[in-house]
Motif scaffolding. Sequence first.
Motif, short mmCIF file in Angstrom:
data_model
loop_
_atom_site.label_atom_id
_atom_site.label_comp_id
_atom_site.label_asym_id
_atom_site.label_seq_id
_atom_site.Cartn_x
_atom_site.Cartn_y
_atom_site.Cartn_z
N TYR A 1 -7.33 4.67 7.16
CA TYR A 1 -7.92 3.51 8.16
C TYR A 1 -9.16 3.53 8.38
O TYR A 1 -9.84 3.29 9.46
CB TYR A 1 -6.89 4.05 9.70
CG TYR A 1 -5.38 3.69 9.48
CD1 TYR A 1 -4.92 2.46 9.49
CD2 TYR A 1 -4.63 4.96 9.45
CE1 TYR A 1 -3.54 2.31 9.42
CE2 TYR A 1 -3.17 4.80 9.30
CZ TYR A 1 -2.72 3.42 9.31
OH TYR A 1 -1.37 3.29 9.06
N ALA B 1 -1.03 -5.92 15.54
CA ALA B 1 -0.98 -4.59 15.26
C ALA B 1 -0.12 -4.50 13.94
O ALA B 1 0.88 -5.08 13.82
CB ALA B 1 -0.52 -3.62 16.07
N ASN B 2 -0.44 -3.53 13.04
CA ASN B 2 0.03 -3.31 11.71
C ASN B 2 0.66 -1.68 11.80
O ASN B 2 0.85 -1.47 10.87
CB ASN B 2 -0.84 -3.55 10.44
CG ASN B 2 -1.88 -2.47 10.56
OD1 ASN B 2 -2.13 -1.78 11.37
ND2 ASN B 2 -2.97 -2.78 9.28
N ASN B 3 0.49 -1.16 12.87
CA ASN B 3 0.90 -0.06 13.19
C ASN B 3 1.37 0.20 14.63
O ASN B 3 0.83 -0.44 15.60
CB ASN B 3 -0.17 0.86 12.97
CG ASN B 3 -0.09 2.37 13.00
OD1 ASN B 3 0.98 3.04 13.75
ND2 ASN B 3 -0.20 3.14 11.90
N ALA C 1 1.23 2.65 16.50
CA ALA C 1 0.13 3.20 17.35
C ALA C 1 -0.96 2.33 17.96
O ALA C 1 -1.65 2.62 18.98
CB ALA C 1 -0.56 4.38 16.49
N ASP D 1 0.96 12.42 11.66
CA ASP D 1 0.51 11.42 11.09
C ASP D 1 0.53 11.62 9.37
O ASP D 1 0.52 12.85 8.89
CB ASP D 1 -0.76 11.15 11.40
CG ASP D 1 -1.09 10.38 12.54
OD1 ASP D 1 -0.18 10.04 13.35
OD2 ASP D 1 -2.19 10.09 13.04
N LYS E 1 4.80 3.84 4.14
CA LYS E 1 3.77 3.35 4.50
C LYS E 1 3.71 1.85 3.74
O LYS E 1 3.11 2.06 2.61
CB LYS E 1 2.53 3.80 4.80
CG LYS E 1 1.35 3.02 5.24
CD LYS E 1 1.68 2.55 6.76
CE LYS E 1 0.46 1.90 7.18
NZ LYS E 1 0.87 1.50 8.64
N ARG F 1 2.08 -1.91 3.86
CA ARG F 1 1.36 -3.04 4.34
C ARG F 1 0.42 -3.82 3.39
O ARG F 1 0.38 -3.07 2.28
CB ARG F 1 0.63 -2.45 5.95
CG ARG F 1 -0.21 -1.42 5.47
CD ARG F 1 -1.10 -1.42 6.78
NE ARG F 1 -2.19 -0.44 6.98
CZ ARG F 1 -3.35 -0.42 6.25
NH1 ARG F 1 -3.51 -1.32 5.56
NH2 ARG F 1 -3.93 0.76 6.33
N SER G 1 8.42 12.03 11.15
CA SER G 1 7.61 10.88 11.37
C SER G 1 8.47 9.73 11.44
O SER G 1 8.52 8.89 10.71
CB SER G 1 6.50 10.92 10.50
OG SER G 1 5.59 9.78 10.75
N PHE H 1 7.92 6.30 10.48
CA PHE H 1 7.57 5.80 9.01
C PHE H 1 8.39 6.31 8.15
O PHE H 1 8.00 7.00 7.09
CB PHE H 1 5.91 6.37 8.86
CG PHE H 1 5.02 5.85 9.61
CD1 PHE H 1 4.64 4.44 9.52
CD2 PHE H 1 4.42 6.36 10.83
CE1 PHE H 1 3.70 4.05 10.27
CE2 PHE H 1 3.66 5.97 11.84
CZ PHE H 1 3.35 4.40 11.38
#
Length: 299
Positions: free
Chosen positions: A29, A41-43, A45, A56, A115, A117, A146, A149
């Motif tokens: 990021y 948002a793509n997350n 968070a 994370d 993950k 994207r 997690s 994810f």
Amino acid sequence: NAPGITQGENTPVSVLGKMIGGTLSHPLYGAIFHVQSSPNANNVAFTPVELCPHQDLAYYESKPGFQFLHCVSNPSSIQGGESILIDVMAAAYTFRTLAPNFFATLTQCNATFVKERDGALLTYTRPHIELSTTPQKAEIVSVHWSPPFEGPLHIPSSQVYQYYKAYAAFELMLDSAKCPIKCSQNANIDLDLARMLSKYAKEYTWEYRLRPGEIIIFNNTRMLHGRRAFQTVNGSVNEEEDVNDSRHLVGAYTNIDDSFNRYRILLKERNLQRMVPNIGNGTSSLLPPCMMESNSDMK
């Protein structure tokens, strides 16, 4: 009372990260990243919804070590958004005592962390709980957790039902927002056990509303972090607060090996001995006693 610098090499998290780890790491990021609610948002968070306890970048072979989060703004017009932490390694040891069969399942079944994207397609498969290779010791050397994810399971069909029961039980122990009664009913877990696991989560979860200027630093290989849901409420921001109108954190990571390399060097230079708890990166100990004695003898 860190300054509200949010860009460039002089951001507080960048300065602190380089002091501890030498360099910043895991730039998926960016070298530093911003945790703010965004309409595209793509997350998870980067939304205002609840963020359950997690590590994370569990889809990396080596997760980030230390994580730094600097609260730039968190105005009084924001309701909720408290930060939470829980020690997943300590929880795993207690889980082994309270639910040994479920514990064994999570050491034997591989989970898939993903993950995907634009610009990112990362995946890693391993058990949630990993033990040392010394059978007689069976020390817990790392935990991988997690939920936001995780991808499809790749385990024999005969293991799926027991895996999800074990997963639900451990999640109840790690997430104080989970209801033990619903978990017992939905996952077919003994209610008394569910209540004990839930009690652990409520007793050992640290919860705190960050204030502007504060920085939280934690070991991402051992600690789970999360956030309560938040929303803007009616009413103006206190005029004495020099803040924006949104919750805004600035973050960065360091590599666990580089960070503890610097720590070990400092200990050696000062001829100091420190017993450090297992840091959760897959090794059984950070500074074995024989190493410390050897260094002392050499001096």
